[in-house]
Design a protein around this motif. Structure first.
Motif, short mmCIF file in Angstrom:
data_model
loop_
_atom_site.label_atom_id
_atom_site.label_comp_id
_atom_site.label_asym_id
_atom_site.label_seq_id
_atom_site.Cartn_x
_atom_site.Cartn_y
_atom_site.Cartn_z
N MET A 21 0.84 -1.17 0.00
CA MET A 21 0.00 0.00 0.00
C MET A 21 0.88 1.23 0.00
SD MET A 21 -2.73 1.38 2.85
CE MET A 21 -3.05 -0.26 3.35
N ASN A 22 0.61 2.16 -0.90
CA ASN A 22 1.39 3.38 -1.03
C ASN A 22 0.51 4.58 -0.76
OD1 ASN A 22 3.43 1.67 -1.89
ND2 ASN A 22 2.89 1.91 -4.02
N ASN A 23 1.09 5.62 -0.21
CA ASN A 23 0.36 6.84 0.11
C ASN A 23 1.23 8.05 -0.14
OD1 ASN A 23 -2.28 6.11 1.19
ND2 ASN A 23 -1.16 5.13 2.83
N ASP A 24 0.56 9.19 -0.26
CA ASP A 24 1.25 10.48 -0.31
C ASP A 24 0.86 11.22 0.96
OD1 ASP A 24 2.35 12.96 -0.78
OD2 ASP A 24 1.60 13.11 -2.82
N VAL A 25 1.82 11.52 1.81
CA VAL A 25 1.54 12.14 3.11
C VAL A 25 1.87 13.62 3.12
CG1 VAL A 25 1.83 9.99 4.39
CG2 VAL A 25 3.80 11.46 4.03
N TRP A 26 1.91 14.23 1.95
CA TRP A 26 2.27 15.64 1.82
C TRP A 26 1.36 16.50 2.69
CZ3 TRP A 26 -0.24 19.92 -0.56
CH2 TRP A 26 0.58 21.03 -0.73
N ASN A 27 1.95 17.41 3.44
CA ASN A 27 1.24 18.37 4.28
C ASN A 27 0.46 17.69 5.41
OD1 ASN A 27 1.00 21.07 4.79
ND2 ASN A 27 -0.82 21.35 3.55
N ASN A 28 0.88 16.50 5.81
CA ASN A 28 0.24 15.76 6.90
C ASN A 28 1.12 15.90 8.14
OD1 ASN A 28 -0.84 13.91 8.68
ND2 ASN A 28 -0.80 12.19 7.27
N ALA A 29 0.59 16.51 9.18
CA ALA A 29 1.38 16.75 10.40
C ALA A 29 1.87 15.46 11.03
CB ALA A 29 0.54 17.54 11.40
N LEU A 30 1.16 14.36 10.82
CA LEU A 30 1.56 13.07 11.40
C LEU A 30 2.56 12.31 10.54
CD1 LEU A 30 -1.91 11.84 12.70
CD2 LEU A 30 -0.09 12.98 13.99
N GLY A 31 2.74 12.75 9.31
CA GLY A 31 3.65 12.04 8.41
C GLY A 31 3.12 10.65 8.10
N ALA A 32 4.01 9.70 7.97
CA ALA A 32 3.62 8.32 7.67
C ALA A 32 3.23 7.63 8.97
CB ALA A 32 4.77 7.59 6.99
N SER A 33 2.03 7.91 9.45
CA SER A 33 1.58 7.38 10.73
C SER A 33 1.02 5.97 10.64
CB SER A 33 0.54 8.31 11.36
OG SER A 33 -0.57 8.43 10.49
N ASN A 34 0.72 5.50 9.45
CA ASN A 34 0.16 4.17 9.26
C ASN A 34 1.31 3.18 9.05
OD1 ASN A 34 -1.04 1.83 8.33
ND2 ASN A 34 -2.59 2.89 7.14
N LYS A 35 1.48 2.26 9.94
CA LYS A 35 2.62 1.33 9.89
C LYS A 35 2.54 0.34 8.72
CE LYS A 35 4.35 3.10 13.54
NZ LYS A 35 5.15 4.26 13.38
N SER A 36 1.34 0.19 8.10
CA SER A 36 1.22 -0.74 6.98
C SER A 36 1.66 -0.12 5.65
CB SER A 36 -0.21 -1.26 6.86
OG SER A 36 -1.09 -0.20 6.51
#
Length: 89
Positions: A1-16
């Motif tokens: 699973m891939n995501n774009d976390v741009w402008n997300n204060a939590l960053g890559a918060s999902n461990k999966s």
């Protein structure tokens, strides 16, 4: 699973998440909640088909390009047609 976390204060918060971008996704018009991707988006062709639905939110089958697009919308690749000029001497 891939995501774009741009402008997300939590960053890559999902461990999966196995891969993530931290770049502007270049939504068509985020302020108007039009979250389809524009040409040049880093999210184009950047997801894995293993985790994506076979049909995107806009009804297109996945993938449309070299890979699945990150997000709900799959972008239809542009069609480049030749220009034929007739009647010029």
């Amino acid at each position: 699973m891939n995501n774009d976390v741009w402008n997300n204060a939590l960053g890559a918060s999902n461990k999966s998440i196995t891969f993530y971008l931290d770049q502007d996704p270049l939504f068509f018009d985020a302020s108007a909640e039009q979250c389809s991707l524009r040409l040049g988006s880093p999210c184009l062709d950047s997801d894995s088909a293993a985790y994506a639905s076979s049909t995107s939110y806009n009804g297109l089958s996945r993938p449309q390009g070299a890979g699945v697009d990150i997000g709900a919308y799959e972008m239809f690749p542009p069609v480049h047609l030749p220009i034929v000029l007739r009647g010029f001497h």
